[in-house]
Design a protein around this motif. Structure first.
Motif, PDB file in Angstrom:
ATOM      1  N   PRO A 233      -4.209   3.530  18.815  1.00  0.00           N
ATOM      2  CA  PRO A 233      -2.786   3.528  18.426  1.00  0.00           C
ATOM      3  C   PRO A 233      -2.539   2.866  17.071  1.00  0.00           C
ATOM      4  N   LYS A 234      -3.389   1.904  16.691  1.00  0.00           N
ATOM      5  CA  LYS A 234      -3.209   1.225  15.405  1.00  0.00           C
ATOM      6  C   LYS A 234      -3.446   2.176  14.243  1.00  0.00           C
ATOM      7  N   ILE A 235      -4.299   3.191  14.491  1.00  0.00           N
ATOM      8  CA  ILE A 235      -4.611   4.161  13.456  1.00  0.00           C
ATOM      9  C   ILE A 235      -3.644   5.348  13.493  1.00  0.00           C
ATOM     10  N   THR A 236      -3.398   5.855  14.692  1.00  0.00           N
ATOM     11  CA  THR A 236      -2.597   7.087  14.826  1.00  0.00           C
ATOM     12  C   THR A 236      -1.106   6.872  14.568  1.00  0.00           C
ATOM     13  N   THR A 237      -0.682   5.605  14.451  1.00  0.00           N
ATOM     14  CA  THR A 237       0.746   5.334  14.203  1.00  0.00           C
ATOM     15  C   THR A 237       0.991   4.764  12.807  1.00  0.00           C
ATOM     16  N   LEU A 238       0.061   4.979  11.891  1.00  0.00           N
ATOM     17  CA  LEU A 238       0.265   4.491  10.528  1.00  0.00           C
ATOM     18  C   LEU A 238       1.508   5.154   9.922  1.00  0.00           C
ATOM     19  N   PRO A 239       2.456   4.367   9.410  1.00  0.00           N
ATOM     20  CA  PRO A 239       3.683   4.965   8.850  1.00  0.00           C
ATOM     21  C   PRO A 239       3.417   5.729   7.549  1.00  0.00           C
ATOM     22  N   PHE A 279     -10.794  -5.093   0.694  1.00  0.00           N
ATOM     23  CA  PHE A 279      -9.428  -4.952   1.214  1.00  0.00           C
ATOM     24  C   PHE A 279      -8.537  -6.036   0.597  1.00  0.00           C
ATOM     25  N   ALA A 280      -9.087  -7.259   0.536  1.00  0.00           N
ATOM     26  CA  ALA A 280      -8.314  -8.395   0.026  1.00  0.00           C
ATOM     27  C   ALA A 280      -8.040  -8.285  -1.473  1.00  0.00           C
ATOM     28  N   LYS A 281      -8.913  -7.590  -2.195  1.00  0.00           N
ATOM     29  CA  LYS A 281      -8.752  -7.463  -3.651  1.00  0.00           C
ATOM     30  C   LYS A 281      -7.674  -6.451  -4.043  1.00  0.00           C
ATOM     31  N   MET A 282      -7.312  -5.579  -3.126  1.00  0.00           N
ATOM     32  CA  MET A 282      -6.362  -4.514  -3.452  1.00  0.00           C
ATOM     33  C   MET A 282      -4.939  -5.050  -3.577  1.00  0.00           C
ATOM     34  N   PRO A 283      -4.067  -4.317  -4.289  1.00  0.00           N
ATOM     35  CA  PRO A 283      -2.687  -4.777  -4.533  1.00  0.00           C
ATOM     36  C   PRO A 283      -1.912  -5.014  -3.239  1.00  0.00           C
ATOM     37  N   LEU A 284      -1.001  -5.945  -3.274  1.00  0.00           N
ATOM     38  CA  LEU A 284      -0.146  -6.239  -2.127  1.00  0.00           C
ATOM     39  C   LEU A 284       0.810  -5.070  -1.874  1.00  0.00           C
ATOM     40  N   PRO A 285       1.278  -4.926  -0.653  1.00  0.00           N
ATOM     41  CA  PRO A 285       2.183  -3.807  -0.325  1.00  0.00           C
ATOM     42  C   PRO A 285       3.500  -3.897  -1.098  1.00  0.00           C
ATOM     43  N   LYS A 286       4.005  -2.717  -1.487  1.00  0.00           N
ATOM     44  CA  LYS A 286       5.233  -2.654  -2.279  1.00  0.00           C
ATOM     45  C   LYS A 286       6.485  -2.552  -1.415  1.00  0.00           C
ATOM     46  N   ASN A 287       6.311  -2.088  -0.184  1.00  0.00           N
ATOM     47  CA  ASN A 287       7.479  -1.956   0.695  1.00  0.00           C
ATOM     48  C   ASN A 287       7.074  -2.232   2.144  1.00  0.00           C
ATOM     49  N   HIS A 288       8.054  -2.170   3.025  1.00  0.00           N
ATOM     50  CA  HIS A 288       7.824  -2.519   4.430  1.00  0.00           C
ATOM     51  C   HIS A 288       6.843  -1.563   5.104  1.00  0.00           C
ATOM     52  N   GLU A 289       6.944  -0.253   4.820  1.00  0.00           N
ATOM     53  CA  GLU A 289       6.045   0.722   5.445  1.00  0.00           C
ATOM     54  C   GLU A 289       4.605   0.482   5.023  1.00  0.00           C
ATOM     55  N   ASN A 290       4.404   0.188   3.736  1.00  0.00           N
ATOM     56  CA  ASN A 290       3.053  -0.107   3.256  1.00  0.00           C
ATOM     57  C   ASN A 290       2.494  -1.369   3.920  1.00  0.00           C
ATOM     58  N   ALA A 295      -1.241  -3.831   7.636  1.00  0.00           N
ATOM     59  CA  ALA A 295      -1.427  -4.738   8.779  1.00  0.00           C
ATOM     60  C   ALA A 295      -2.181  -4.027   9.910  1.00  0.00           C
ATOM     61  N   SER A 296      -1.821  -2.775  10.167  1.00  0.00           N
ATOM     62  CA  SER A 296      -2.495  -2.007  11.226  1.00  0.00           C
ATOM     63  C   SER A 296      -3.960  -1.777  10.879  1.00  0.00           C
ATOM     64  N   LEU A 297      -4.220  -1.469   9.614  1.00  0.00           N
ATOM     65  CA  LEU A 297      -5.601  -1.243   9.188  1.00  0.00           C
ATOM     66  C   LEU A 297      -6.426  -2.526   9.302  1.00  0.00           C
TER      67      LEU A 297
END
Length: 324
Positions: A233-239, A279-290, A295-297
């Motif tokens: 479910p953590k994967i199949t419900t990615l917004p 994963f930690a090196k990548m840019p922070l999320p720009k919005n709530h969906e991201n 978080a799910s990933l």
């Protein structure tokens, strides 16, 4: 209508019946046909069960002889005495945890009742019948089929199903493919149930062995399957699909290609650590969906680490392959 089939246990029952009756008749034992009943009652699905069956029936039969001698010789050979004796006899067997031997013991008791004269010859005859009946059952039941090929086939099936599940997860992460119906999850659970049952039977067929490598293996895979079911479910419900998806997809693709019965999980846990670092090196999320998608990933990654930790505790089957 069920399919007509003749299994090992049926064949052993028939062979045991023939042998026990033939042996008892050869030695001119009274009630020689009863040897077949004693044999049939001791034919079991495993060697350990057969030994336990013989043990309970020997103890119950000896107690039955003692009860029969005391009751019939003291109070007479009549139905009332027989009924009262059975009334006391059954609780005795239950208290000694040998109630499984009740039918066998009743066979012996009824011989004594029908003769209506307890003599040393009758006692020796009944002991001989027990020896032939129970002994034949033990000998016949020592032969058990080899489950190695079946267990190996189950292993291959389980690994193919896990491989397919991870491939479907990879396809979804890469392409957003939602056509998968998840049937492999159900199939894997069914195969594991059958595999564990067969592996347990194999343990029961080895008197001194307390565990089976395959049983431990299938138990380990069952625990891993629980994690897989939990993380789907953590994967199949990615917004939304975020950049980090590719990292996870690459890892899952490699893992799918390297599922095997050995124990090299530490290698993939190290790879997972690298994924976490990237994963930690990548840019922070720009919005709530991201944010929710990332978080799910990340939760998915943590669950996969637990998946690999379970495999790391397993010593591995003796098959020379490299993989998860």
């Amino acid at each position: 209508m069920k399919k007509f089939s003749i299994g090992y246990r049926t064949i052993k029952t028939a062979v045991g019946t023939i042998l026990s009756v033939a042996i008892a008749a050869f030695f001119n034992l009274d009630f020689f046909s009863s040897a077949a009943i004693l044999t049939i009652l001791c034919i079991q699905t495993t060697r350990k069960k057969s030994l336990h069956a013989v043990y309970t029936r020997i103890i119950a039969s000896l107690i039955g002889i003692a009860y029969g001698f005391i009751a019939f010789e003291t109070f007479g050979y009549n139905p009332l005495v027989l009924g009262i004796m059975i009334l006391l006899f059954i609780p005795t067997l239950v208290s000694l945890n040998v109630e499984a031997g009740f039918i066998s013991s009743v066979v012996i008791i009824m011989h004594i009742y029908s003769v209506a004269n307890f003599t040393s010859d009758l006692l020796l005859n009944e002991i001989a019948l027990m020896t032939v009946g129970f002994g034949t059952a033990l000998v016949v039941n020592m032969y058990m089929g080899d489950f190695q090929k079946e267990l190996e086939n189950y292993r291959i099936q389980v690994e193919e199903l896990f491989r397919s599940i991870f491939s479907e997860i990879t396809k979804y992460l890469r392409n957003g493919d939602t056509s998968w119906d998840g049937k492999e999850i159900i199939s894997a659970a069914n195969v594991l149930d059958k595999a564990k049952s067969l592996a347990f039977t194999d343990v029961e067929n080895h008197i001194t062995r307390k565990e089976n490598q395959y049983y431990v293996y299938f138990d380990m895979r069952e625990k891993q399957l629980e994690i897989i079911e939990r993380i789907l479910p953590k994967i199949t419900t990615l917004p939304v699909m975020v950049q980090q998806v590719d990292l996870v997809a690459d890892f899952m693709e490699e893992l799918a290609e390297n599922i095997h019965p050995g124990n090299t999980a530490i290698r993939f846990r190290n790879k997972l650590d690298i994924v976490k670092e990237e994963f930690a090196k990548m840019p922070l999320p720009k919005n709530h969906e991201n944010f929710l998608a990332m978080a799910s990933l990340y939760q998915f990654i943590e669950e996969m680490d637990e998946y690999l930790a379970i495999k790391q505790t397993f010593k591995g089957l003796k098959i020379n392959e490299d993989g998860e």
